[in-house]
Design a protein around this motif. Structure first.
Motif, short mmCIF file in Angstrom:
data_model
loop_
_atom_site.label_atom_id
_atom_site.label_comp_id
_atom_site.label_asym_id
_atom_site.label_seq_id
_atom_site.Cartn_x
_atom_site.Cartn_y
_atom_site.Cartn_z
N LYS A 28 59.27 41.96 38.64
CA LYS A 28 59.61 42.81 39.80
C LYS A 28 59.60 44.30 39.44
O LYS A 28 59.81 45.15 40.30
CB LYS A 28 60.97 42.40 40.37
CG LYS A 28 60.92 40.98 40.91
CD LYS A 28 62.21 40.53 41.53
CE LYS A 28 62.08 39.07 41.96
NZ LYS A 28 63.22 38.26 41.66
N GLN A 29 59.37 44.59 38.16
CA GLN A 29 59.34 46.01 37.77
C GLN A 29 58.12 46.69 38.42
O GLN A 29 57.06 46.07 38.53
CB GLN A 29 59.26 46.14 36.25
CG GLN A 29 60.59 45.77 35.59
CD GLN A 29 60.49 45.76 34.06
OE1 GLN A 29 59.41 45.93 33.51
NE2 GLN A 29 61.61 45.53 33.42
N PRO A 30 58.29 47.97 38.82
CA PRO A 30 57.21 48.65 39.55
C PRO A 30 55.86 48.65 38.82
O PRO A 30 54.83 48.47 39.45
CB PRO A 30 57.73 50.08 39.71
CG PRO A 30 59.18 50.03 39.44
CD PRO A 30 59.49 48.79 38.66
N GLU A 31 55.87 48.79 37.47
CA GLU A 31 54.59 48.83 36.75
C GLU A 31 53.85 47.50 36.90
O GLU A 31 52.63 47.46 37.04
CB GLU A 31 54.77 49.08 35.24
CG GLU A 31 55.70 50.23 34.88
CD GLU A 31 57.16 49.78 34.82
OE1 GLU A 31 57.52 49.10 33.86
OE2 GLU A 31 57.93 50.12 35.74
N PHE A 32 54.62 46.39 36.87
CA PHE A 32 53.95 45.09 37.01
C PHE A 32 53.56 44.83 38.46
O PHE A 32 52.45 44.35 38.74
CB PHE A 32 54.82 43.95 36.47
CG PHE A 32 54.07 42.63 36.48
CD1 PHE A 32 53.10 42.36 35.54
CD2 PHE A 32 54.30 41.69 37.49
CE1 PHE A 32 52.36 41.18 35.57
CE2 PHE A 32 53.57 40.50 37.53
CZ PHE A 32 52.60 40.25 36.56
N ALA A 33 54.45 45.19 39.39
CA ALA A 33 54.14 45.00 40.82
C ALA A 33 52.91 45.81 41.24
O ALA A 33 52.18 45.43 42.16
CB ALA A 33 55.34 45.37 41.67
N ALA A 34 52.65 46.90 40.51
CA ALA A 34 51.45 47.70 40.82
C ALA A 34 50.19 46.94 40.40
O ALA A 34 49.12 47.12 41.00
CB ALA A 34 51.52 49.04 40.11
N LEU A 35 50.32 46.08 39.39
CA LEU A 35 49.16 45.28 38.97
C LEU A 35 48.97 44.09 39.91
O LEU A 35 47.86 43.77 40.31
CB LEU A 35 49.37 44.75 37.54
CG LEU A 35 49.41 45.76 36.41
CD1 LEU A 35 49.73 45.06 35.09
CD2 LEU A 35 48.06 46.48 36.29
#
Ligand SMILES: N[C@@H](CCC(=O)N[C@@H](CS)C(=O)NCC(=O)O)C(=O)O
Length: 210
Positions: free
Chosen positions: A40-47
């Motif tokens: 749920k971290q933004p860097e992963f959600a961006a992927l």
């Protein structure tokens, strides 16, 4: 270099990691702890806006959905024959990968969730109604796979393909997930042959709890 984002215990992660090992593609492992909510971290959600792993990054090309990743990696390495080029042979392999998502994986995922994930994440006891429903569904589709494997070494014939890498990994958890494979000798024989692959063993080593 190829980056693979994965949660080690997941059979969907195993699909990708086993193929990466089989194709001997150098890769950078990016472990994601789903139990800590790292998806749920933004860097992963961006992927992956679905906030689900596995995900690969290949020189800026981002791809999610494990079976699509298998097709992509196999297509990039055509000499290994993991995704045949002849249209009917390719359609047969794709058919089994779609069948995996539509019919095979849902029942296995329920059994894995009820018997393995709940224990891992302290989510309580397995729900007997959900387990029973998943088992009924499993037996319906296991009969189909059992018939397909009769007279064939692998799912799409005598050659290993990405169909095997889609359908096989969940059965690595057959014992802890209580997947009722006892009545399916062809499925057990086929899965044992996958377990004997060096790539399967290297992946089991990589994802083993430390
Ligand atoms: N259809 C997707 C499913 C991916 C998926 O459901 N991944 C699960 C773990 S096996 C996940 O990341 N779950 C995190 C969450 O539900 O928050 C695929 O095959 O790649």
């Amino acid at each position: 270099m190829l980056k693979v984002h994965y949660f080690p215990p997941s059979p969907r992660a195993f699909k990708v990691l086993a193929l990466v090992h089989h194709l001997e593609i150098p890769f950078e492992p990016r472990v994601l702890d789903l139990l800590k909510g790292e998806q749920k971290q933004p860097e992963f959600a961006a992927l992956n806006p679905n906030m689900l792993m596995p995900v690969i990054e290949d020189d800026g090309f981002v791809l999610w959905e494990a079976n699509a990743i298998l097709q992509y990696l196999a297509a990039k390495n055509p000499a290994r024959g993991m995704l045949p080029e002849e249209p009917r042979a390719r359609a047969d392999v794709s058919r089994w990968q779609f069948w995996d998502l539509a019919h095979w994986e849902p029942s296995l995922a329920t059994m894995i969730f009820e018997h393995v994930v709940k224990k891992l994440a302290n989510l309580g006891e397995p729900d007997p109604a959900k387990v029973a429903e998943a088992q009924t569904r499993f037996h319906r589709f296991a009969k189909v796979l059992e018939g397909q494997l009769r007279g064939r070494r692998f799912v799409a014939g005598d050659a290993l393909t990405v169909a095997d890498f889609s359908l096989g990994p969940a059965l690595n958890l057959a014992v802890p997930a209580q997947i009722p494979v006892a009545d399916y000798p062809e499925i057990r024989r086929w899965h044992a042959s996958l377990m004997a692959l060096p790539a399967w063993q290297r992946t089991l080593d990589l994802v083993a709890p430390r």
